[in-house]
Design an enzyme around this catalytic site. Structure first.
Site, PDB file in Angstrom:
ATOM      1  N   CYS A 142      62.999  41.746   8.455  1.00 25.62           N
ATOM      2  CA  CYS A 142      64.335  41.591   7.629  1.00 25.62           C
ATOM      3  C   CYS A 142      65.424  41.195   8.523  1.00 25.62           C
ATOM      4  CB  CYS A 142      64.895  43.298   7.188  1.00 25.62           C
ATOM      5  SG  CYS A 142      66.294  43.273   6.287  1.00 25.62           S
ATOM      6  N   CYS A 145      68.810  42.550   8.167  1.00 24.32           N
ATOM      7  CA  CYS A 145      69.256  43.786   8.895  1.00 24.32           C
ATOM      8  C   CYS A 145      69.277  43.596  10.195  1.00 24.32           C
ATOM      9  CB  CYS A 145      67.878  44.879   8.638  1.00 24.32           C
ATOM     10  SG  CYS A 145      67.160  45.108   7.040  1.00 24.32           S
ATOM     11  N   ASP A 146      68.545  42.716  10.885  1.00 23.82           N
ATOM     12  CA  ASP A 146      68.340  42.554  12.432  1.00 23.82           C
ATOM     13  C   ASP A 146      68.758  41.432  12.760  1.00 23.82           C
ATOM     14  OD1 ASP A 146      67.223  45.089  11.988  1.00 23.82           O
ATOM     15  OD2 ASP A 146      65.025  44.096  12.105  1.00 23.82           O
TER      16      ASP A 146
END
Ligand code: NAP
Length: 316
Positions: A142, A145-146
């Site tokens: 992701c 997200c990261d």
């Protein structure tokens, strides 16, 4: 007996919806608005895969785009307006007992007259050495997200679909260099995304290549071993992060044969979102052979809810 019936009526739902992505929330909205006794069960945050989408620019009504989490927050708010009941729990099984379906949770058993499965899909794993060990230490599924952890670093993304290209573009906000590794010499992503990819100086595409292994040390991922699928030759690519975006697989492991699945594990349904079991419906990415878009998931959620109403009316 009367007491027993009363107890059943209190605890038995008209419909339990499994999954809180766009399909599940839309089904929840329609069912609650139709005054059905409705429960939506979600094991994590409501919103589904859209929660990991930075910008949604193809959902009608939002010119200029809308952030994935914001869109899903609005859908949740909309459901709350109609009093949708939500429970956080993991579904372990769905049992068909004729007119009563039992939804077995990690925290108990719920009875319902019908079920809508909208459990969605999850990122597919590559299955190469080092992938599992380095997940969370350089290997991610992701970018939204990261991605921010990789400021001024070199990263790679694997895949050639819409997700891979969208995430490659997103990663250029942080990373100094983004390699997109694809197993063919043509991308699957839609043209508008391909145009943006090729116009971005930070992105370099590595064609006809697959990841053979993810290698690292105590600090995390250090490099990937790539294989050229035409020549068979291998090479090292030094990166601090790799994002795997090679498609999705359906979340149907909990069904244990309750409804018919296809070879890929997707739920087989008809146009009315009916599964092989009367009273169990499916909507969204978990269905076989559907376009995986928010717009189509929303449509299927509405269809499944409508069909639940008809099914319950027929029972009575
Ligand atoms: P996808 O469209 O299935 O693409 C997966 C990509 O990964 C393909 O390029 C495929 O290569 C490659 N791949 C598959 N298995 C691989 C393996 N083992 N090793 C290396 N490469 C592999 O998946 P997605 O991009 O996640 O998209 C999923 C669905 O969501 C699609 O229907 C997509 O249109 C939709 N989506 C839409 C949007 C949007 O509308 N904005 C955004 C994201 C996703 P090949 O091309 O060679 O098969």
């Amino acid at each position: 007996m009367a007491e027993q019936n009363d107890k059943d009526n209190k605890t038995r739902y008209d419909v339990v919806i499994i999954g809180g992505g766009p399909a599940g929330l839309t089904a929840g909205l329609y069912c609650s608005r139709a005054r059905l006794k409705t429960l939506l069960v979600e094991k994590m945050l409501l919103g589904g895969q859209v929660m990991t989408t930075t910008e949604v620019e193809n959902y009608p009504g939002f010119p200029g785009g809308i952030a994935g989490p914001e869109l899903m927050e609005r859908m949740q708010e909309h459901c709350q307006e109609f009093g949708l009941e939500v429970q956080t729990a993991q579904v372990e099984k769905v049992e068909n007992d004729g007119a009563v379906k039992k939804v077995v949770l990690d925290s108990g058993v719920i009875e319902s007259r019908s079920v809508i499965i909208a459990s969605g899909a999850q990122p597919r794993k590559l299955g190469v050495p080092g992938e599992q060990e380095l997940t969370g230490r350089g290997v991610s599924y992701c970018a939204t997200c990261d991605g921010a952890f990789y400021r001024n670093m070199t990263v790679a993304i694997n895949g050639g679909g819409d997700t891979a290209v969208e995430e490659a573009l997103f990663l250029t906000r942080f990373a100094s260099k983004v390699y997109l590794i694809h197993r063919r010499d043509q991308l699957r992503a839609v043209s508008v995304l391909q145009e943006r990819l090729h116009a971005n100086d930070k992105i370099e595409v590595i064609w006809n290549s697959v990841i053979e292994s993810c290698e690292g040390d105590n600090s995390g991922l250090t490099h990937l071993v790539l294989k050229d699928v035409n020549t068979g030759s291998t090479s090292k690519l030094e990166v601090q992060g790799v994002f795997i975006a090679i498609g999705v697989e359906p979340k149907t492991g909990f069904l244990h044969g309750t409804v018919d699945l296809d070879d890929g594990g997707y739920i087989v349904t008809d146009m009315q979102c009916r599964t092989s079991v009367p009273g169990i419906f499916a909507a969204g990415d978990v269905r076989q052979g559907v376009l995986k878009q928010i717009a189509t998931a929303v449509g299927a959620g509405a269809t499944a809810a409508y069909e639940v109403e008809r099914y319950l009316a027929d029972l009575e």
